[in-house]
Design an enzyme around this catalytic site. Structure first.
Site, PDB file in Angstrom:
ATOM      1  N   ALA A 173      14.619   3.777  13.381  1.00 41.18           N
ATOM      2  CA  ALA A 173      13.926   5.168  13.453  1.00 41.18           C
ATOM      3  C   ALA A 173      12.537   5.158  13.548  1.00 41.18           C
ATOM      4  O   ALA A 173      11.824   5.197  12.568  1.00 41.18           O
ATOM      5  CB  ALA A 173      14.433   5.861  12.003  1.00 41.18           C
ATOM      6  N   ALA A 174      11.888   5.019  14.716  1.00 37.49           N
ATOM      7  CA  ALA A 174      10.832   4.207  15.097  1.00 37.49           C
ATOM      8  C   ALA A 174       9.542   5.136  15.117  1.00 37.49           C
ATOM      9  O   ALA A 174       8.425   4.703  14.836  1.00 37.49           O
ATOM     10  CB  ALA A 174      10.893   3.480  16.155  1.00 37.49           C
ATOM     11  N   PRO A 183       6.219   7.700  14.998  1.00 37.53           N
ATOM     12  CA  PRO A 183       5.649   7.615  16.108  1.00 37.53           C
ATOM     13  C   PRO A 183       5.263   6.188  16.201  1.00 37.53           C
ATOM     14  O   PRO A 183       4.528   5.755  17.098  1.00 37.53           O
ATOM     15  CB  PRO A 183       4.243   8.404  15.568  1.00 37.53           C
ATOM     16  CG  PRO A 183       4.355   8.245  14.271  1.00 37.53           C
ATOM     17  CD  PRO A 183       5.749   8.474  13.760  1.00 37.53           C
ATOM     18  N   LYS A 215       5.070   1.570  12.272  1.00 32.20           N
ATOM     19  CA  LYS A 215       5.685   0.322  11.659  1.00 32.20           C
ATOM     20  C   LYS A 215       6.105  -0.553  12.789  1.00 32.20           C
ATOM     21  O   LYS A 215       5.874  -1.760  12.687  1.00 32.20           O
ATOM     22  CB  LYS A 215       6.854   0.498  10.750  1.00 32.20           C
ATOM     23  CG  LYS A 215       6.206   1.236   9.369  1.00 32.20           C
ATOM     24  CD  LYS A 215       7.572   1.587   8.450  1.00 32.20           C
ATOM     25  CE  LYS A 215       6.837   2.578   7.399  1.00 32.20           C
ATOM     26  NZ  LYS A 215       6.501   3.958   7.830  1.00 32.20           N
ATOM     27  N   GLU A 218      14.615   5.951  18.799  1.00 27.65           N
ATOM     28  CA  GLU A 218      14.301   7.394  18.396  1.00 27.65           C
ATOM     29  C   GLU A 218      15.065   8.243  18.712  1.00 27.65           C
ATOM     30  O   GLU A 218      15.424   8.231  20.047  1.00 27.65           O
ATOM     31  CB  GLU A 218      12.589   7.333  18.494  1.00 27.65           C
ATOM     32  CG  GLU A 218      12.248   8.973  18.327  1.00 27.65           C
ATOM     33  CD  GLU A 218      12.254   9.441  16.938  1.00 27.65           C
ATOM     34  OE1 GLU A 218      11.859   8.663  16.022  1.00 27.65           O
ATOM     35  OE2 GLU A 218      12.911  10.694  16.769  1.00 27.65           O
ATOM     36  N   ASP A 256      20.777   8.320  19.241  1.00 29.27           N
ATOM     37  CA  ASP A 256      20.934   8.624  17.936  1.00 29.27           C
ATOM     38  C   ASP A 256      21.212   7.337  17.131  1.00 29.27           C
ATOM     39  O   ASP A 256      22.089   6.581  17.636  1.00 29.27           O
ATOM     40  CB  ASP A 256      22.247   9.426  17.806  1.00 29.27           C
ATOM     41  CG  ASP A 256      22.437   9.894  16.323  1.00 29.27           C
ATOM     42  OD1 ASP A 256      22.370   8.984  15.432  1.00 29.27           O
ATOM     43  OD2 ASP A 256      22.998  10.937  16.248  1.00 29.27           O
ATOM     44  N   ASP A 272      13.444   2.788   8.447  1.00 29.61           N
ATOM     45  CA  ASP A 272      12.580   3.719   7.728  1.00 29.61           C
ATOM     46  C   ASP A 272      13.034   5.159   8.028  1.00 29.61           C
ATOM     47  O   ASP A 272      12.610   5.534   8.824  1.00 29.61           O
ATOM     48  CB  ASP A 272      11.007   3.641   8.464  1.00 29.61           C
ATOM     49  CG  ASP A 272      10.015   4.199   7.533  1.00 29.61           C
ATOM     50  OD1 ASP A 272      10.112   4.431   6.579  1.00 29.61           O
ATOM     51  OD2 ASP A 272       9.292   4.904   8.447  1.00 29.61           O
ATOM     52  N   CYS A 294       9.792   7.880   2.562  1.00 29.87           N
ATOM     53  CA  CYS A 294       8.663   8.424   1.655  1.00 29.87           C
ATOM     54  C   CYS A 294       9.191   9.882   0.807  1.00 29.87           C
ATOM     55  O   CYS A 294       8.637  10.591   0.743  1.00 29.87           O
ATOM     56  CB  CYS A 294       7.478   8.889   2.687  1.00 29.87           C
ATOM     57  SG  CYS A 294       7.836  10.177   3.766  1.00 29.87           S
TER      58      CYS A 294
HETATM   59  N1  SAM Z   1       8.715   4.435  11.335  1.00 24.70           N
HETATM   60  C1  SAM Z   1       8.099   5.398  11.681  1.00 24.70           C
HETATM   61  C2  SAM Z   1       6.617   4.991  11.544  1.00 24.70           C
HETATM   62  O1  SAM Z   1       6.231   4.346  10.803  1.00 24.70           O
HETATM   63  O2  SAM Z   1       5.821   5.523  12.394  1.00 24.70           O
HETATM   64  C3  SAM Z   1       8.181   6.748  11.126  1.00 24.70           C
HETATM   65  C4  SAM Z   1       9.867   7.193  11.121  1.00 24.70           C
HETATM   66  S1  SAM Z   1      10.212   8.726  10.477  1.00 24.70           S
HETATM   67  C5  SAM Z   1      10.222   8.533   8.744  1.00 24.70           C
HETATM   68  C6  SAM Z   1      12.011   8.837  10.937  1.00 24.70           C
HETATM   69  C7  SAM Z   1      12.091   8.958  12.096  1.00 24.70           C
HETATM   70  O3  SAM Z   1      13.508   8.998  12.502  1.00 24.70           O
HETATM   71  C8  SAM Z   1      11.416  10.552  12.830  1.00 24.70           C
HETATM   72  O4  SAM Z   1      10.718   9.989  13.970  1.00 24.70           O
HETATM   73  C9  SAM Z   1      13.032  11.307  13.298  1.00 24.70           C
HETATM   74  O5  SAM Z   1      12.615  11.831  14.503  1.00 24.70           O
HETATM   75  C10 SAM Z   1      13.666  10.054  13.698  1.00 24.70           C
HETATM   76  N2  SAM Z   1      15.127  10.476  13.606  1.00 24.70           N
HETATM   77  C11 SAM Z   1      15.834  11.448  12.786  1.00 24.70           C
HETATM   78  N3  SAM Z   1      17.079  11.382  13.072  1.00 24.70           N
HETATM   79  C12 SAM Z   1      17.367  10.209  13.782  1.00 24.70           C
HETATM   80  C13 SAM Z   1      18.631   9.524  14.153  1.00 24.70           C
HETATM   81  N4  SAM Z   1      19.876  10.037  14.145  1.00 24.70           N
HETATM   82  N5  SAM Z   1      18.596   8.440  14.766  1.00 24.70           N
HETATM   83  C14 SAM Z   1      17.197   7.663  14.994  1.00 24.70           C
HETATM   84  N6  SAM Z   1      16.135   8.456  14.630  1.00 24.70           N
HETATM   85  C15 SAM Z   1      16.225   9.467  14.135  1.00 24.70           C
END
Ligand code: SAM
Length: 316
Positions: free
Chosen positions: A118-119, A121, A124, A142, A169, A187, A241
């Site tokens: 879940a990468a 922006p 990480k 993402e 997904d 994350d 978070c």
């Molecule tokens: N790890 C990132 C960073 O450090 O920059 C922040 C990640 S943020 C907490 C969670 C991310 O998961 C969001 O960008 C969101 O759009 C994405 N997300 C939501 N549903 C998802 C899914 N089913 N599969 C993959 N990513 C998903």
């Protein structure tokens, strides 16, 4: 009439596991403006470059201490940092030290295969690529299109060419690439409770208990998928978070039941002071006792609130 401090349901949830004086300290810390944490992109900049650049601007960053290449600047330096050419050119990234904790615990090694599920922006992902000297293979997933393109832009700006990106997904990954990765970071998307600012209702319009439950459902699906992508012997870091047990221990408890004896929670040493062990009871129910090995970072003058748990998949 003054604005309420924080949503009542959020405060009730905090009070369900923290002593009242600790709740007061958490709420106070949530209003503080934190120092700015800069993480060097070693592909573009070294410590001496940062120090010379800072000296020219009469800034004196302090090393974070527990994360190589991370430096703290006073909060007043934020504009100078974010408006600089060095920032635009990807020589450093700005992220709260809490965000470096999952990467520190993931401990990626050069040459390994890593999945960031879940990468966007990409804070990480970039830290992982930097730790691995841009060697090895990192796959970054993402699901949200606009955020996916923001991730791509960040990776490009930082020259992180060891990262492959996938707009999909993350719940599909376990089926598509089972047992493929040495280490996996989840994350997870969450209700972002650590981002609520007391007395500023515009920062908590998105937050309510229904959102927390929706996040939990998604987190369970993502964690199951993430564990399936992990090689036996591999390590997975789950982080959010949010403070809520519903988005952390309850998610892990549900998924650990499914994976039975094949997945274990690893005890970890965290290099920060203000932490609380994972909860082993919630809403009158006993949870997996290994959850006491998870860590909740309580916010303070430097750190944002965070939850992190390290899992390992046993060999059959
Ligand atoms: N790890 C990132 C960073 O450090 O920059 C922040 C990640 S943020 C907490 C969670 C991310 O998961 C969001 O960008 C969101 O759009 C994405 N997300 C939501 N549903 C998802 C899914 N089913 N599969 C993959 N990513 C998903």
């Amino acid at each position: 009439m003054s604005a309420p401090l924080l949503p009542d349901d959020f405060l009730a949830s905090l009070n369900s596991w923290l002593e009242p004086d600790a709740v007061a300290r958490v709420v106070e810390a949530m209003s503080l403006e934190k120092p700015v944490c800069v993480r060097l992109n070693h592909k573009r900049w070294q410590k001496h470059d940062l120090l010379a650049w800072s000296e020219a601007r009469q800034l004196m960053p302090q090393p974070l201490g527990w994360y190589e290449g991370a430096w703290l600047f006073p909060a007043e330096a934020r504009e100078t940092l974010t408006h600089s050419e060095a920032f635009a050119e990807g020589r450093f990234y700005i992220q709260n030290p809490s965000s470096l904790l999952p990467v520190h615990l993931l401990d990626p090694q050069p040459g390994e295969t890593i999945l960031d599920l879940a990468a966007a922006p990409g804070g990480k992902t970039l830290a992982i690529a930097d730790r691995m000297g841009n060697s090895g293979q990192i796959s970054a997933v993402e699901a949200v299109k606009t955020r996916f393109f923001a991730l791509r832009r960040n990776l490009e700006a930082h020259g992180a060419d060891s990262v492959r990106t996938y707009l999909m997904d993350g719940r599909e990954a376990g089926r598509k690439v089972p047992e493929r990765f040495d280490r996996v970071l989840l994350d997870a998307p969450c209700s972002s409770e650590a981002r609520l600012v007391p007395g500023q209702p515009d920062t908590w319009v998105h937050w309510n208990l229904r959102k927390v439950r929706e996040c939990q459902r998604k987190q369970v699906g993502l964690l199951k998928s993430a564990l399936r992508t992990l090689k036996p012997g591999g390590r997975l870091v789950y982080s959010t978070c949010s403070f809520s047990a519903e988005e952390n221990e309850v998610v892990l408890n549900k998924v650990l039941k499914r994976f039975d004896e094949t997945v274990t929670i690893v005890p970890v040493q965290v290099p920060v002071a203000n932490v609380h062990p994972g909860l082993v009871n919630h809403a009158g129910k006993a949870l997996n006792p290994e959850l006491s090995r998870a860590v909740r970072v309580l916010p303070d003058a430097v750190m944002d609130g965070f939850f992190v748990c390290v899992l390992e998949k046993r060999f059959p």
